[in-house]
Design a protein around this motif. Structure first.
Motif, mmCIF file in Angstrom:
data_model
loop_
_atom_site.group_PDB
_atom_site.id
_atom_site.type_symbol
_atom_site.label_atom_id
_atom_site.label_comp_id
_atom_site.label_asym_id
_atom_site.label_seq_id
_atom_site.Cartn_x
_atom_site.Cartn_y
_atom_site.Cartn_z
ATOM 1 N N UNK A 95 2.412 2.000 -3.135
ATOM 2 C CA UNK A 95 1.222 2.547 -4.543
ATOM 3 C C UNK A 95 1.336 3.822 -3.843
ATOM 4 N N UNK A 96 1.231 4.369 -2.767
ATOM 5 C CA UNK A 96 0.930 5.588 -2.433
ATOM 6 C C UNK A 96 2.283 6.423 -3.036
ATOM 7 N N UNK A 133 4.084 5.787 -5.117
ATOM 8 C CA UNK A 133 3.950 5.765 -6.761
ATOM 9 C C UNK A 133 2.812 6.881 -7.344
ATOM 10 N N UNK A 134 1.822 6.700 -6.519
ATOM 11 C CA UNK A 134 0.696 7.669 -6.794
ATOM 12 C C UNK A 134 1.277 9.299 -6.692
ATOM 13 N N UNK A 172 3.758 10.009 -9.284
ATOM 14 C CA UNK A 172 2.675 9.965 -10.761
ATOM 15 C C UNK A 172 2.277 11.513 -10.509
ATOM 16 N N UNK A 193 0.861 -1.281 0.022
ATOM 17 C CA UNK A 193 -0.110 -0.001 -0.064
ATOM 18 C C UNK A 193 0.858 1.492 0.004
ATOM 19 N N UNK A 198 4.813 14.248 -11.304
ATOM 20 C CA UNK A 198 5.189 14.252 -12.662
ATOM 21 C C UNK A 198 4.235 14.428 -13.750
ATOM 22 N N UNK A 199 3.007 13.856 -13.562
ATOM 23 C CA UNK A 199 2.036 14.095 -14.547
ATOM 24 C C UNK A 199 1.022 15.162 -14.384
ATOM 25 N N UNK A 200 0.895 15.480 -13.280
ATOM 26 C CA UNK A 200 -0.314 16.545 -12.944
ATOM 27 C C UNK A 200 0.021 17.764 -12.186
ATOM 28 N N UNK A 216 -7.196 1.471 -8.016
ATOM 29 C CA UNK A 216 -5.961 1.583 -9.330
ATOM 30 C C UNK A 216 -6.779 1.935 -10.559
ATOM 31 N N UNK A 270 -3.931 6.924 -18.812
ATOM 32 C CA UNK A 270 -2.811 6.277 -18.508
ATOM 33 C C UNK A 270 -3.028 4.812 -18.270
#
Lengths: 340, 171
Positions: A234-235, A237-238, A241, A231, A244-246, B63, B165
């Motif tokens: 994943x957090x 990574x989010x 993300x 978990x 980088x993306x938003x 996800x 994505x």
């Protein structure tokens, strides 16, 4: 309690008054005499040739006991009359102690003054007159035992210390220490080693128990921990993300804000809008003062370096097309419009 | 040999034995104490975790609501789905063209699904279109937006790129 234990192990001995000669001599307050000085000054008072002198410094007197050495069996001999003197709470009077050979002791002004055998009743009368005392008390065997117990309980460590003779010559110090200290020291070391070993063993066993318990709990929690780790990954990574993306400008946010740029009644319309990565190009066809729009654009906090890049006059009308260039500097990570 | 000499010998032997015991055999109680305290703290932590009863759904991130699942959709399938989604939410926006490259733009653990679009609609229709697209759940963003009024004046010609994505590994 301590006295009884010391007595039981032969460290303390209560000396009966048979064969002991007692003297009480005045001594200025604060004066302390060493055992050598006492021997030097008072040996002449001894009726015996071979004698050991026990001494006690009271407030204003020095008590002396001349004891035949063969009577002393323990390291700390305490004369019986001293314990009885403590037992009667140092109250003035003449006390006759019953027994096979009765004897008496005198307490005057809270000090032990005299001890003497009492066979003749005349001696008692003479003593009473000598000390000018009216108090007389008979102490029978039972009372004697009771007073001795009381005396033992009232004996302070400081009193006890006065009866200990620790004088050892320098040459005899090491041999004496070895002679007297070897077994106790070895005993203490052995005890320490034993206790530390047992303690260590116990701690080791406790440690093993705790390790087992920890292992069991850890195994029980392993799946949950795995999920938590996943978990957290994943957090992370989010977050990466989103960074980088938003992180750039949201064109929809810009559009919402630009709607308010042209107010009702103004002779202006959009002709072009381009939103690139960070750079925004906006063209307006307007008959108004272009600085008005420049100021309004500057009021949007996230726009920077707003400039009028070019202007072109339209042939058919009096209007001009103004092109504004600007940069978007905001990073809107938590925009509700971005994450459905 | 005198008695005191025997005692001296015993004392020396005793001291040698004690020093050796202390140096080599005596348990390091301080270290053991530290280890016990540490283990107790760890056990407390484990017990607390054990008693926490974290529901499994709390540790599950949505996800696949945000991203295309890389195990279910290959690149073309994901682009096809995105195209369908855009077409289904277009409403009164007129979609003039949707194009995409044959090769995905790869990032570390995910692909960027870049769909070039050309729309013709009013500003209000474009906002509604964007809202509907975002309400479908998956994460999208616009890139390189160009807006030009058409000759009909009310309509805008909007070109740009919608980026969604596709994630490869959700673990």
């Amino acid at each position: 309690m301590i006295f009884e234990i010391l007595e039981r192990y032969g460290i303390v001995q209560v000396l009966p008054m048979d064969g002991i000669f007692f003297e009480s001599k005045p001594l200025p307050a604060g004066v302390k005499l060493s055992s050598e000085m006492i021997r030097l000054n008072y040996i002449r008072l001894s009726p015996l040739r071979e004698v050991k002198i026990l001494s006690y410094h009271s407030r204003s007197r020095l008590y002396l006991w001349f004891v035949p050495p063969e009577l002393i069996r323990a390291r700390i001999p305490i004369p019986e009359n001293f314990l009885l003197y403590l037992g009667v709470e140092k109250q003035d009077g003449i006390y006759r102690v019953a027994g096979d050979s009765p004897w008496a002791f005198v307490v005057e002004e809270g000090e032990l003054r005299s001890t003497f055998p009492l066979h003749d009743p005349m001696a008692l009368r003479v003593t009473m007159e000598e000390y000018d005392l009216r108090e007389f008390r008979e102490i029978d065997r039972q009372e004697r035992e009771r007073l001795l117990r009381l005396g033992r309980s009232r004996l302070r460590p400081a009193d006890l210390a006065q009866f200990v003779d620790l004088k050892i010559s320098r040459e005899r110090l090491l041999p004496t220490l070895i002679e007297r200290g070897t077994y106790p020291l070895l005993g203490v070391l052995a005890l320490y080693a034993f206790v530390s070993y047992i303690q260590g063993e116990r701690m080791q066993s406790e440690l093993e128990q705790l390790s087992t318990r920890y292992r069991v709990l850890k195994e029980q929690n392993a799946p949950l921990k795995k999920k938590i780790r996943a978990y957290n990954r994943q957090v992370r990574f989010l977050e990466e993300f989103a960074d980088r993306e938003l992180a750039g400008i949201d064109p929809m946010q810009l559009l919402y804000d630009l709607i308010g740029l042209i107010r009702p009644g103004e002779d202006t319309r959009f002709t072009n809008l381009q939103v690139g990565s960070g750079e925004i190009r906006l063209s307006l066809e307007s008959g108004e003062d272009p600085v008005t729009y420049l100021n309004r654009l500057n009021h949007l906090g996230y726009l920077r370096n707003v400039v009028i890049h070019s202007s072109r006059k339209l042939r058919k009308s009096n209007k001009k097309i103004y092109t504004y260039l600007m940069e978007a500097a905001f990073q809107k990570k938590d925009g509700q419009r971005k994450v459905p | 040999m005198k008695y005191s000499q025997l005692k001296l010998l015993a004392l020396l032997i005793g001291l040698v034995l004690f020093v050796n015991y202390r140096n080599y055999l005596m348990p390091d109680r301080e270290r053991l104490g530290r280890e016990i305290a540490l283990l107790q703290a760890k056990i407390e932590r484990e017990k607390k975790l054990n008693a926490s009863h974290i529901p499994p759904e709390r540790l599950r991130l949505p996800w696949l609501d945000f991203f295309y699942d890389g195990t279910r959709f290959n690149y073309s399938q994901a682009m096809g789905d995105l195209q369908k989604t855009i077409q289904s939410v277009a409403g009164s926006c007129k979609i003039e063209r949707l194009t995409w490259a044959q090769v995905p733009a790869k990032a570390e653990r995910y692909d960027r699904l870049r769909m070039n679009f050309y729309l013709r609609c009013t500003p209000a229709e474009f906002f509604a279109f964007t809202d509907r697209l975002r309400m479908r759940g998956r994460l999208i963003r616009y890139d390189g937006l160009r807006i030009v009024p058409t000759r009909k004046r009310r309509d805008l010609q909007i070109a740009g790129r919608i980026i969604a994505y596709r994630i490869h590994d959700v673990r």
